[in-house]
Every structure is written in C-alpha cells, then in structure tokens.
Design a protein around this motif. Structure first.
Motif, PDB file in Angstrom:
ATOM      1  N   ALA A  86       7.524   5.180  -1.604  1.00 44.57           N
ATOM      2  CA  ALA A  86       6.691   5.928  -2.563  1.00 44.57           C
ATOM      3  C   ALA A  86       7.212   5.717  -3.982  1.00 44.57           C
ATOM      4  CB  ALA A  86       6.679   7.407  -2.204  1.00 44.57           C
ATOM      5  N   ASP A  87       8.516   5.673  -4.098  1.00 47.05           N
ATOM      6  CA  ASP A  87       9.186   5.476  -5.381  1.00 47.05           C
ATOM      7  C   ASP A  87       8.809   4.103  -5.968  1.00 47.05           C
ATOM      8  OD1 ASP A  87      10.801   6.124  -7.426  1.00 47.05           O
ATOM      9  OD2 ASP A  87      12.710   5.825  -6.368  1.00 47.05           O
ATOM     10  N   ALA A  88       8.913   3.076  -5.133  1.00 47.29           N
ATOM     11  CA  ALA A  88       8.577   1.721  -5.582  1.00 47.29           C
ATOM     12  C   ALA A  88       7.116   1.663  -6.024  1.00 47.29           C
ATOM     13  CB  ALA A  88       8.830   0.717  -4.453  1.00 47.29           C
ATOM     14  N   ARG A  89       6.256   2.268  -5.228  1.00 46.78           N
ATOM     15  CA  ARG A  89       4.822   2.256  -5.574  1.00 46.78           C
ATOM     16  C   ARG A  89       4.564   2.986  -6.888  1.00 46.78           C
ATOM     17  NH1 ARG A  89       2.693   3.599   0.456  1.00 46.78           N
ATOM     18  NH2 ARG A  89       2.365   1.439   1.157  1.00 46.78           N
ATOM     19  N   ALA A  90       5.290   4.064  -7.107  1.00 46.42           N
ATOM     20  CA  ALA A  90       5.110   4.819  -8.346  1.00 46.42           C
ATOM     21  C   ALA A  90       5.486   3.965  -9.559  1.00 46.42           C
ATOM     22  CB  ALA A  90       5.944   6.104  -8.307  1.00 46.42           C
ATOM     23  N   ILE A  91       6.586   3.205  -9.429  1.00 44.43           N
ATOM     24  CA  ILE A  91       6.993   2.323 -10.537  1.00 44.43           C
ATOM     25  C   ILE A  91       5.914   1.269 -10.800  1.00 44.43           C
ATOM     26  CG2 ILE A  91       8.716   0.633 -11.318  1.00 44.43           C
ATOM     27  CD1 ILE A  91      10.782   2.168  -9.578  1.00 44.43           C
ATOM     28  N   LEU A  92       5.371   0.699  -9.703  1.00 44.99           N
ATOM     29  CA  LEU A  92       4.313  -0.315  -9.845  1.00 44.99           C
ATOM     30  C   LEU A  92       3.083   0.280 -10.533  1.00 44.99           C
ATOM     31  CD1 LEU A  92       4.477  -2.059  -6.328  1.00 44.99           C
ATOM     32  CD2 LEU A  92       5.463  -2.861  -8.480  1.00 44.99           C
TER      33      LEU A  92
END
Lengths: 364, 364
Positions: free
Chosen positions: A309-315
């Motif tokens: 979820a964290d990675a997706r939020a950065i993207l």
C-alpha cells in the motif's frame, strides 16, 4: 472472410491440429516426453487473449480490403501465422516466468513450478526446483522451434508442409520480430540488475519487447501475407508501435494496481519483481528524495500488505499513475486518428478500431 | 567442389558474415544487447569440432557424386545449413550448461557463469547467479531463432534472403531434427531425476539427443540439399545412427575417463553430474550389490580425487568401460562396411570414411 470474432477459435483449431501431430511425434520418441509435451499444449491452448493473432488478422484484413484481393488463399496462411506467434509467445512466457521467478500465470502454477511439483510428488532425486526450471527451458525451446515449423506450414513428424509458402516479406518480418523480442528481453533484465532508473531505458525495452513484437510486427506480417502495399505496412507499423506502447503501459499499470482476480497474477507483482517500468521511472524522478528512497527500498522483494500500500501511495502521489494513464489515452487517440486516415474498408476500420480499444483499455 | 578440409573454414566464414549483420541489428536496439550478442558470437566462433557441418558436407558430397550433379548452386546452401546447425548447437550447449550446472566448457567459463561474473564485477543488484542464467536462457533462444533465420537465408536486419530457397525435403528433416534433439534432452533429464538405470533408457536418449541430431539428420539434410535419392538418404540415415551412437558412447567415455587438458571439461564431469549413461547402466547391472550401491552413492555430487578414482575402478571392474569401447568398434565397423557398399565416388567414400573414424575415435 474470417471475422475478428472468429480469429481466436480458428487459431486454437490450428494449434490443436498442430499439437495432435506434435503429440504423436513425441510419443514415438517416448511417453515421458509426450507427457511433458501435453503440459506445453495445455499451456498454449489454455488461455491468453490472442492479441497477436488478432493483430495479424487486422493487418491482413486491411491489406485485403485496400487491394480488393480474394482472400481464400491467404486466409489459412493468416491463421497459421497467428497460431505460430502464439508458440513464440509460449516460449517467451515460459522462459520469462523462470527469469521473473513467477509462481503463477493465469491463476495456475507456472510451467517450471508444475514440473517442480511433479518432481516432489513422485519423490524423484536431486533438486526439484532446478529440475522444474530445466524442463521449462527445454519446453520453451521446443515451442520456439515449433513456431518456426508452423509458420512454414510443417507439423511435427510430417514431411510435407501445408501450402501456401510463407511470402518472403512476411518471413523477413517474422525474422526481425523474433530478434526484437529477445533483444528487448535481454535489455529488460539488464536494466533491472544495473538499476537503470531512466524512463528512456524503460521506453526502449517497451519499444522492442512489446510494441514491435505484440502489435506492430503482427499487423505488418498480416499486411505481407495478403501482399499489401509498403505504404499500408509503414502506416500500420506506426499505429502498431503506438498501440503497443499503450499495451505495455496498461500492463505496467495492471502489474502495480491490477486486480488479481482478473489478471491471474499476484497483486503488485511487478513491484515485488523489481521491474523498471515507466511508472517506477516517473515516480522516482518526480518524488522528493525520501519518498524516492523509500520506493527504491520496496522494489524487488516480497512486500507485506502495508508495504505494498505504501509503494502504491508513493506511485500515486508522484503523479506517475495518472501520467501513465494519460500517455495511454494519448497513444490511443493518435492511433485512432491514424486509423481513420487509412484507405481501407469500413469493416476493416471497425475491427481495427475495436482492437485498438481492446489493447489500450484491457483489465487483464 | 568444397573439400572436407575446407568445411570448418567456410562454415566459420558464413557464421562471421551472419554475426556481422547480427551485431549491427542488435546495436540498433541497444549497445547493452550488442555486447551480450558478442558473447554468443565468441562462443559460436571460438570452437567446436564442426562435426555436424562436416556431416552435412559428407551427405551432400555423396549425393552430388552419386548423381553427377553440378555442385555450384547447392554448395552455398550446404555451407549455410551447416552453419545454421552450429547455431542450434550453440543453443543446445548454452542451455545444457545451465541444466548440468557446468562451470566450464572448452576450458572457458560457461556462458551463464560469464554473465554471473560480469554481474559480480560491476556490483549490480540482485542475484548474480540468477542473472547469469537468465541472460544465458535468452542468448540460447536467440541462437535458436537465428538458426532458423540462417537456414532460410536470412541475416538479422536484412529483408532479402540469400538464394537458393531451402528445399522442402531438407526443411522437413530440419524440422524433425530440432524436435528430436529437444525431446532427447527432455528424456535425458527425466531419466536422470527418475533414476532410470536401464541401458535401454540411455540408448533411447542417445538415439534422439545425439545419433539423429549429430550425425544421421545432418547427413540426410546434406543429401536433400543436393536432391539426392531416397535410397541414399535411407542408407546414410542408417550409417548415421550407428556413427551417432559411437559418437555418444565415446563422449560418455571421455566424460568419465577423458583428459581435461584435451576435453576442456573437468575430469569425471559426467559422474559429478549424475548422468545416466550406458556406462553407468552397464556397471550397475554387472556389479555385485555392494559395488553397485557404492557407485550409486558417488553419482550426482562433487567427488574427492579418491572418490573419483573409486568410481572409475567400479566402472572398469564391472567391464563397462571395455564393453562400451567394444560397442564403439562394432558400430564403426558396421558403418565402414555400409560405406563401402554405397554407390558414390572414391572421393566421397574417402571423406565419409575419414569422418567416421574421426567421430568414433576422437579424444576431445
């Protein structure tokens, strides 16, 4: 004239016919080998969107309609060539799954995992994972060899090829296409390990690994099979590259935010694999250093739900997801405009337009 | 008419010419890929005994001499086809070295080890060994694709094939040969893990993986290229199977007792790899249970010098080494008798006889 809707069925019938001969040829060598061949057969017949055969059909249909040619003598050639590309694709996927260490494909275990499981189930000696990969390497090689047999009209164990002979112009594109996809894959894995973060590098991979191989060359091969004009081939090549980039960008989005129930692959697969996609390149370039570093640290390893979820939020926060969606729309719009300008029949235009939407808007 | 002695040079010139085009085509895609292509080029040009091209030449020469045909128009086709088989062989060796986990080939690091070393040297990310194997899988695929391009007269990036067109009879044999060698390899690795100890299983692997692929089909392809008679093709097919079995049995002996300085491979390589050769099958069948069990325990793992000597002693004491040497002599003698019976020129007979000795008696 074979319609777009009939293409997948016709291609699968051609593949079934080919594998019937393949099974007999392998069985004469050994039942052990024939059984492995069945796994390849199931893999090829089991699924896929048949995008490449649909592109061969679309290019062929454009050329036939532009020239007002009779279609009968090249229709079987078109189906056969579409089927042959599906065998190249089988090699590409089976080998790619080894390279990417993927466990599932289309919701099923990947080929190397299936043979690993067989090894474990039967209590064989040695390293089960290594054996699974070894069988998958050889089955991919077999698919690649068989692709060439099929495109030239040969079936395993039979000495007389089915007419007609593959036209030289189509054979030349077939030759280029195979080099392009393999070179694109080589570039892809090299970018990955050398951590080339530029969007440029990602685009170069897309151009050869996907755009040429998946859309542009199949469209052009279709044109060549029907003896179409060089102008039509050039125009469809350009349209195909744009659509092919859209195809890959959509694939990249699905690899990050796709629904596993639809894609048949685990959620966020590409992040775990550490793929250097355009999305990642844009996000790294447009994020503040702490967010970029955090993203780098999340690439190429197993992720918890929170990390994913964290990675997706950065993207998303970097604007990369929206930018890629916009690029897809841009490529599609340009392609649709260019399709409107082609001197082809209304039916050919309608089918090519429908295919363009399908390539750019797919959810799986 | 190209002589036997001129074949390796002519084949290497054809390969050099092909790779010149290949290098340019890859360089247009990316220098990174061109650099990987250079490793494949070096591998192909670096060595090998060119046995398969020599067989194509011998078959062609027999057909030409039997029919009294002009040779000029099929000579380039013969060289090109021999060169194309060397590209299949490159794929087979590069992929086989992954399957066998071999570190060296012809005294050099294997292709997957070279790319692993590059990865380590450049401090790239991820798993160096996995990366090396990934590159080697793709380079093998490229060699296999390029083999088909070359046999059909295409060079990478060039759209017009070199004449003449590959005759259908040769294309059919080419198709069979590729299926046979891959099926033979699949059977080989399956026998290995399923511990099929029978000499029957080992013979079946030899028949397809080696005899057909290395000698019989190349001889027959040579006949087909010159438009030779079906009778000549059948006779050379039979001679080729016998010589091919001799070739593999010699290979098996070299893999157990060969001199590393000559073979370019570590001593006792096949024992460490756990290969289920005819030698091992005979030794297991003809040894007392304690010796057989001891041998089983020594197969498929790294061996100390004492253990290696121990394994060799069991093989020698069982009579397996002598029996295999005798089988080689038997196959060679039969083949030489059959060669004497062929209705061919004195030059063709002399060359085929010399090649038969070279296949059966080689030390590397």
């Amino acid at each position: 004239m074979l319609s777009q809707q009939q293409v997948p069925g016709a291609v699968e019938a051609a593949l079934r016919d080919f594998f019937r001969a393949g099974r007999a040829a392998l069985d004469q060598i050994s039942p052990v080998v024939a059984q492995a061949g069945r796994e390849l057969e199931d893999f090829v017949l089991d699924g896929g969107k048949r995008i490449r055969p649909l592109c061969v059909h679309a290019g062929w249909q454009c050329a036939v309609s532009a020239a007002g040619r009779p279609t009968k003598d090249t229709e079987s050639l078109m189906v056969r060539t579409g089927a042959a590309i599906e065998l190249i694709q089988a090699c590409a996927l089976v080998h790619d799954d080894i390279l990417d260490r993927s466990d599932t494909r289309r919701g099923n275990p990947t080929v190397h995992r299936r043979f690993q499981a067989q090894h474990e189930r039967l209590g064989w000696g040695g390293d089960a994972a290594h054996h699974g990969k070894s069988v998958a390497i050889l089955l991919g090689d077999l698919a690649l060899s068989w692709a060439d047999d099929l495109v030239h009209g040969f079936r395993p164990g039979l000495d007389l090829p089915a007419p007609p002979v593959l036209p030289v112009a189509a054979a030349a594109l077939w030759s280029r296409m195979r080099t392009e996809v393999l070179a694109g894959q080589l570039l892809d894995i090299t970018n990955e390990v050398s951590a080339d973060e530029t969007a440029d590098a990602a685009y170069r991979v897309m151009e050869f690994k996907t755009a040429a191989y998946t859309v542009a060359r199949p469209l052009q091969i279709g044109v060549a099979l029907a003896g179409g004009s060089p102008e039509l081939s050039t125009a469809l090549g350009r349209i195909g590259v744009g659509l092919g980039l859209a195809f890959q960008l959509r694939d990249d989005l699905l690899g990050v935010v796709g629904d596993p129930a639809q894609t048949g692959k685990p959620s966020g697969d590409d992040l775990v694999a550490g793929k250097r996609t355009v999305i990642v390149a844009l996000a790294l370039a447009n994020s503040a250093p702490p967010a970029a570093d955090r993203l780098r640290g999340l690439l190429g390893r197993n992720l918890s739900a929170t990390e994913l979820a964290d990675a997706r939020a950065i993207l998303a926060d970097s604007g990369a997801l929206a930018a890629v969606e916009e690029q897809i729309t841009g490529h599609l719009t340009t392609a649709l405009d260019e399709i409107d300008d082609l001197d082809i029949s209304a039916a050919a235009r309608a089918d090519l337009t429908a295919l363009a939407h399908r390539i750019a808007d797919r959810q799986a």
